[in-house]
Write a protein that holds these residues in place. Structure first.
Motif, mmCIF file in Angstrom:
data_model
loop_
_atom_site.group_PDB
_atom_site.id
_atom_site.type_symbol
_atom_site.label_atom_id
_atom_site.label_comp_id
_atom_site.label_asym_id
_atom_site.label_seq_id
_atom_site.Cartn_x
_atom_site.Cartn_y
_atom_site.Cartn_z
ATOM 1 N N ASN A 1 36.548 94.259 78.501
ATOM 2 C CA ASN A 1 37.244 93.098 77.949
ATOM 3 C C ASN A 1 38.569 92.842 78.671
ATOM 4 O O ASN A 1 39.650 92.821 78.066
ATOM 5 N N GLU B 1 30.573 86.105 81.699
ATOM 6 C CA GLU B 1 29.904 86.982 80.735
ATOM 7 C C GLU B 1 29.304 88.196 81.432
ATOM 8 O O GLU B 1 29.404 89.336 80.934
ATOM 9 N N ARG C 1 32.128 90.496 82.475
ATOM 10 C CA ARG C 1 32.747 91.156 81.331
ATOM 11 C C ARG C 1 31.928 92.369 80.890
ATOM 12 O O ARG C 1 32.482 93.381 80.442
#
Length: 366
Positions: A33, A25, A28
């Motif tokens: 993405n 996370e 990212r």
């Protein structure tokens, strides 16, 4: 305005909070993405046990109920799995929880623990919380255990000796004969904790493996986890096997309901998932051969019995950053291992992508 931090226990200032591997996370948010190959936290690339997932789905409507306070269902399932009695099992909120409980049970200010170095940092954390001293013992140059040095490090102040096999982050194992020699050379009132988080991946027949009769010794405990082989890292379930007299003392410092209801149900189901275990072990075995090819390119790969390997790359931090820019997460920053990265075994495709990127990065640095 008053400052209550002046009243905090003095030994806490020296404690560095545990730094987990960078999450996907977090990456990212930095890289957008993109597909992320997460090989930094020794997680199971196949995901969680399917039997555990199904059991968890069935249990979700009961979340309004408290969990079993002492995790008796898990204790009974673990006892059957190992051929021992439930009284010899303690279940915790991951191995970290149990390590801290052991520290709270045994350690007082001024006591000592002996740990291999490098190894899992939480052994030292538990000691520091209790204001005890950590005595690290270096591994040999090939990253195997130095039994003589471990035995000599034990003093009259030593309360706990930790052994991790396969060791994290090196993947090397302690042999059964080495274990027996070490026990013969240390006092019987030193509690020897053997962390076997990765043993289910190991294949060395000479390695230390749990035997039910080991628990007859009053000073030996074996630590296991559901986070690795069973793929339940997000649930946080671990367990300690030891003499029943030791277990009942550790229970006295355990929080009630320390393992949540869903975690208990998932753990019990995962123990019976023979197919998931077999596939996870096969994946690790295949990955060892994949990463061993790095030696053909001049990189040192430490022989590993776990689901990860340690690779010497030169500048570990620089290689880590270069791979992260390619959305591949590995682990570095282990004290004394600045020239290495630790790579968790992924799927066959993930391993090949990591190997190709690693060779490209290392070649570009030379």
């Amino acid at each position: 305005m008053s400052d209550v931090t002046s009243r905090v226990r003095g030994n806490l200032a020296a404690i560095q909070p545990y730094q987990p591997g960078l999450s996907d996370e977090t990456l990212r948010r930095e890289l957008g993405n993109r597909r992320i190959i997460k090989l930094n936290s020794n997680e199971n690339a196949l995901g969680p046990s399917p039997l555990a997932l199904e059991a968890i789905r069935r249990e979700l409507p009961r979340l309004h109920l408290y969990p079993d306070g002492a995790s008796d269902l898990v204790r009974e399932a673990v006892a059957r799995h190992h051929g021992i009695s439930p009284e010899q099992v303690l279940v915790g909120n991951g191995s970290d929880d149990i390590i801290k409980l052991i520290s709270e049970t045994f350690l007082e200010p001024g006591d000592e623990i002996v740990v291999p170095n490098p190894s899992f940092s939480q052994y030292g954390f538990g000691a520091q919380v209790m204001d005890a001293r950590v005595r690290p013992v270096p591994l040999k140059p090939d990253f195997t255990y130095d039994v003589d040095a471990m035995a000599m490090a034990v003093t009259t102040r030593t309360k706990i000796l930790y052994l991790c096999t396969p060791n994290n982050p090196t993947g090397t194992v302690l042999k059964r004969r080495e274990f027996e020699e070490l026990l013969s050379r240390i006092p019987e009132d030193v509690f020897v904790v053997v962390d076997m988080a990765y043993d289910n991946y190991a294949v060395d027949e000479e390695r230390l493996q749990l035997r039910p009769e080991d628990l007859r010794r009053g000073n030996v405990g074996f630590l296991f986890t559901f986070s690795k082989l069973y793929g339940l890292a997000g649930l946080r379930v671990g367990y300690l096997l030891a003499n029943a007299d030791v277990i009942q003392y550790i229970h006295r410092v355990r929080e009630p309901f320390n393992v949540n209801r869903i975690a208990q149900i998932g753990a019990v189901a995962a123990l019976s998932d023979v197919d998931h275990v077999r596939r996870s072990q096969a994946l690790a075995s295949e990955a060892r051969f994949q990463y061993a090819r790095l030696a053909e390119h001049g990189l040192r790969v430490v022989p590993s019995e776990a689901n990860f390997c340690l690779v010497e790359v030169g500048d570990g931090a620089a290689v880590f950053q270069a791979l992260m820019r390619r959305a591949i997460l590995v682990r570095t920053g282990f004290r004394g291992l600045e020239s290495y990265v630790r790579i968790t075994f992924g799927t066959q495709e993930e391993n090949e992508l990591c190997i190709a990127a690693l060779l490209e990065v290392v070649a570009g640095a030379n």
